[in-house]
Write an enzyme that holds these catalytic residues in place. Structure first.
Site, PDB file in Angstrom:
ATOM      1  N   ASN A 192       0.804  -1.223   0.000  1.00 44.11           N
ATOM      2  CA  ASN A 192       0.000   0.000   0.000  1.00 44.11           C
ATOM      3  C   ASN A 192       0.839   1.278   0.000  1.00 44.11           C
ATOM      4  O   ASN A 192       0.382   2.327   0.452  1.00 44.11           O
ATOM      5  CB  ASN A 192      -0.965   0.013   1.194  1.00 44.11           C
ATOM      6  N   ARG A 193       2.056   1.178  -0.496  1.00 46.45           N
ATOM      7  CA  ARG A 193       2.979   2.325  -0.572  1.00 46.45           C
ATOM      8  C   ARG A 193       3.366   2.872   0.803  1.00 46.45           C
ATOM      9  O   ARG A 193       3.833   3.997   0.928  1.00 46.45           O
ATOM     10  CB  ARG A 193       2.407   3.448  -1.443  1.00 46.45           C
TER      11      ARG A 193
END
Length: 214
Positions: A192-193
């Site tokens: 999710n970065r």
């Protein structure tokens, strides 16, 4: 052209916690590099070298790491090449190591100096003979050439000039540069970065470690 906006990966291989970090960034880097070598990655010692000329114009290219010691990170090139001229005018650089299979990257920044001639001589003569001859054939590196045929002709002539069994001298314009790293950044991709990023910055003789926002 393929629509690039939907192409992405989610990084889930590992995490990087403050407790995982070696207090010595060189040791941390050496450990990660050894893991990349052990994973049989293709040229894990390759790096992107970013320089800028006296006017601030940036350039980047790929070179090979040839030493990682407390003195700094070392690579070799032609001093009259584009990067060599940049480093003469503006002796600082940033290096980037990217190991996508491990979902990791390392940045290293610092001032740059030439390595001693004796060290450049030793490395030059440790290279394959054909690479030694190529260092002569491609001088001055980055300069325009009339064509591949001219380059090949020069290379062939060098085989006659330095026959098998004779020593190929190191060109005076070829040697090593060393980056005395003043700042390191270690990046581990996360889902999710929400990546893990840590910097090491010099504070006298000590290193200060800080987590960065992803």
């Amino acid at each position: 052209m393929t629509d690039l906006t939907g192409l992405r990966l989610s990084y889930t291989r590992a995490e990087l916690r403050r407790a995982d970090l070696n207090p010595d960034p060189l040791a941390q880097f050496q450990g990660w590099l050894q893991e990349a070598i052990g994973a049989d990655l293709r040229e894990p010692y390759a790096l992107s070298l970013a320089t800028a000329d006296a006017g601030g114009r940036p350039s980047v290219r790929t070179v090979l790491l040839r030493g990682a010691t407390p003195a700094g990170l070392t690579f070799y090139t032609n001093y009259d090449s584009h990067k060599g001229r940049d480093l003469s005018a503006n002796p600082q650089a940033e290096l980037l190591f990217h190991w996508p299979e491990l979902e990791r990257q390392v940045r290293a920044f610092g001032p740059v100096t030439r390595v001693p001639d004796a060290e450049s001589d030793a490395y030059f003569h440790a290279r394959p003979r054909e690479s030694q001859l190529a260092a002569h054939a491609s001088d001055p590196q980055s300069a325009p050439t009339p064509g591949r045929e001219a380059l090949e002709a020069t290379f062939a002539a060098l085989h006659d000039r330095f026959p098998e069994g004779s020593e190929v001298p190191r060109p005076a314009c070829w040697g090593g540069f060393r980056v005395a790293v003043q700042e390191w950044e270690f990046w581990q991709g996360r889902a999710n970065r929400m990546h893990d990023r840590f910097t090491y910055t010099r504070s006298g003789e000590e290193w200060q470690i800080q987590r960065l926002m992803p």
